[in-house]
Design a protein around this motif. Structure first.
Motif, PDB file in Angstrom:
ATOM      1  N   GLU A  10     -21.773  58.050  89.721  1.00  0.00           N
ATOM      2  CA  GLU A  10     -22.343  57.012  88.872  1.00  0.00           C
ATOM      3  C   GLU A  10     -21.675  57.075  87.499  1.00  0.00           C
ATOM      4  N   PRO A  11     -21.697  55.939  86.757  1.00  0.00           N
ATOM      5  CA  PRO A  11     -21.109  55.987  85.414  1.00  0.00           C
ATOM      6  C   PRO A  11     -21.729  57.056  84.522  1.00  0.00           C
ATOM      7  N   ASP A  12     -22.989  57.408  84.741  1.00  0.00           N
ATOM      8  CA  ASP A  12     -23.620  58.449  83.922  1.00  0.00           C
ATOM      9  C   ASP A  12     -23.799  59.743  84.719  1.00  0.00           C
ATOM     10  N   GLY A  13     -22.980  59.918  85.766  1.00  0.00           N
ATOM     11  CA  GLY A  13     -23.072  61.096  86.616  1.00  0.00           C
ATOM     12  C   GLY A  13     -22.400  62.313  85.990  1.00  0.00           C
ATOM     13  N   THR A  14     -22.179  63.313  86.809  1.00  0.00           N
ATOM     14  CA  THR A  14     -21.570  64.559  86.367  1.00  0.00           C
ATOM     15  C   THR A  14     -20.155  64.315  85.853  1.00  0.00           C
ATOM     16  N   VAL A  15     -19.870  64.796  84.652  1.00  0.00           N
ATOM     17  CA  VAL A  15     -18.532  64.640  84.063  1.00  0.00           C
ATOM     18  C   VAL A  15     -17.607  65.659  84.722  1.00  0.00           C
ATOM     19  N   VAL A  16     -16.479  65.177  85.275  1.00  0.00           N
ATOM     20  CA  VAL A  16     -15.518  66.060  85.922  1.00  0.00           C
ATOM     21  C   VAL A  16     -14.224  66.184  85.124  1.00  0.00           C
ATOM     22  N   ALA A  17     -14.014  65.304  84.142  1.00  0.00           N
ATOM     23  CA  ALA A  17     -12.828  65.397  83.284  1.00  0.00           C
ATOM     24  C   ALA A  17     -13.082  64.644  81.989  1.00  0.00           C
ATOM     25  N   ASN A  18     -12.505  65.155  80.909  1.00  0.00           N
ATOM     26  CA  ASN A  18     -12.557  64.506  79.601  1.00  0.00           C
ATOM     27  C   ASN A  18     -11.137  64.137  79.208  1.00  0.00           C
ATOM     28  N   GLY A  19     -10.986  63.030  78.524  1.00  0.00           N
ATOM     29  CA  GLY A  19      -9.654  62.610  78.104  1.00  0.00           C
ATOM     30  C   GLY A  19      -9.622  62.183  76.655  1.00  0.00           C
ATOM     31  N   VAL A  20      -8.433  62.210  76.088  1.00  0.00           N
ATOM     32  CA  VAL A  20      -8.186  61.709  74.732  1.00  0.00           C
ATOM     33  C   VAL A  20      -6.866  60.960  74.745  1.00  0.00           C
ATOM     34  N   CYS A  21      -6.693  60.090  73.748  1.00  0.00           N
ATOM     35  CA  CYS A  21      -5.427  59.372  73.649  1.00  0.00           C
ATOM     36  C   CYS A  21      -4.574  59.997  72.547  1.00  0.00           C
ATOM     37  N   ASP A  22      -3.263  59.858  72.711  1.00  0.00           N
ATOM     38  CA  ASP A  22      -2.368  60.324  71.653  1.00  0.00           C
ATOM     39  C   ASP A  22      -1.983  59.138  70.768  1.00  0.00           C
ATOM     40  N   SER A  23      -1.111  59.358  69.802  1.00  0.00           N
ATOM     41  CA  SER A  23      -0.751  58.285  68.864  1.00  0.00           C
ATOM     42  C   SER A  23       0.044  57.163  69.520  1.00  0.00           C
TER      43      SER A  23
END
Length: 168
Positions: free
Chosen positions: A29-42
């Motif tokens: 689900e969209p609010d389910g268990t987080v399996v990865a986090n991401g960030v953007c670079d410049s």
């Protein structure tokens, strides 16, 4: 692969800073268990801190979205949500480790859907079976892109007129 853009109120691209915006990959689900986090670079390239791994066959559903809570009130965050439905199969080869058998699994297909309204309605994106060294490339029709827009402050000119009295 996913990308990030920031535009002004009329659509001109603005510069990004490293780690300006963050993203999540969740299960089920969209609010389910987080399996990865991401960030953007410049440059706007989004990278995630974990690869998805599978230890059984089946169909698995993941969601990718931008994390907008606690964000800057002068930015309209992109509400796009991607739903990835992956089919995983057991490979024919096995590896023996002493008296233990180890099976390997491969993603054989990925169905990508896009929602611009938080998951109420979905648009079919693409299907993929490209997997190399555990990295899945998703040839999304429009790319997995998130675009935020700066909200320009409203400027109002006010003129005050004093009528009557001495003005002191």
């Amino acid at each position: 692969q996913a990308t990030k853009k920031l535009t002004d109120s009329i659509g001109n691209e603005k510069d990004l800073e490293n780690n300006d915006f963050s993203f999540k990959v969740t299960m089920t689900e969209p609010d389910g268990t987080v399996v990865a986090n991401g960030v953007c670079d410049s440059n706007g390239t989004i990278t995630f801190d974990h690869q998805l791994t599978f230890k059984q066959e089946g169909t698995f559903v993941y969601y990718v979205y931008e994390e907008a809570d606690g964000g800057n009130p002068s930015i309209a965050y992109d509400p796009t949500l991607y739903r990835l439905t992956m089919t995983v199969t057991k490979d024919s080869g096995v590896a023996w480790y002493g008296d233990t058998i180890k099976y390997t699994y491969s993603v054989t297909s990925v169905k990508v859907e896009r929602s611009g309204d938080g998951g109420t309605s979905w648009t079919q994106g693409s299907q993929s079976s490209t997997s190399q060294s555990g990295v899945i490339t998703l040839p999304l029709t429009s790319g997995a892109a998130f675009t935020n827009r700066l909200i320009e402050p409203t400027k109002v000119t006010v003129r005050k007129v004093w009528e009557g009295g001495s003005g002191t």
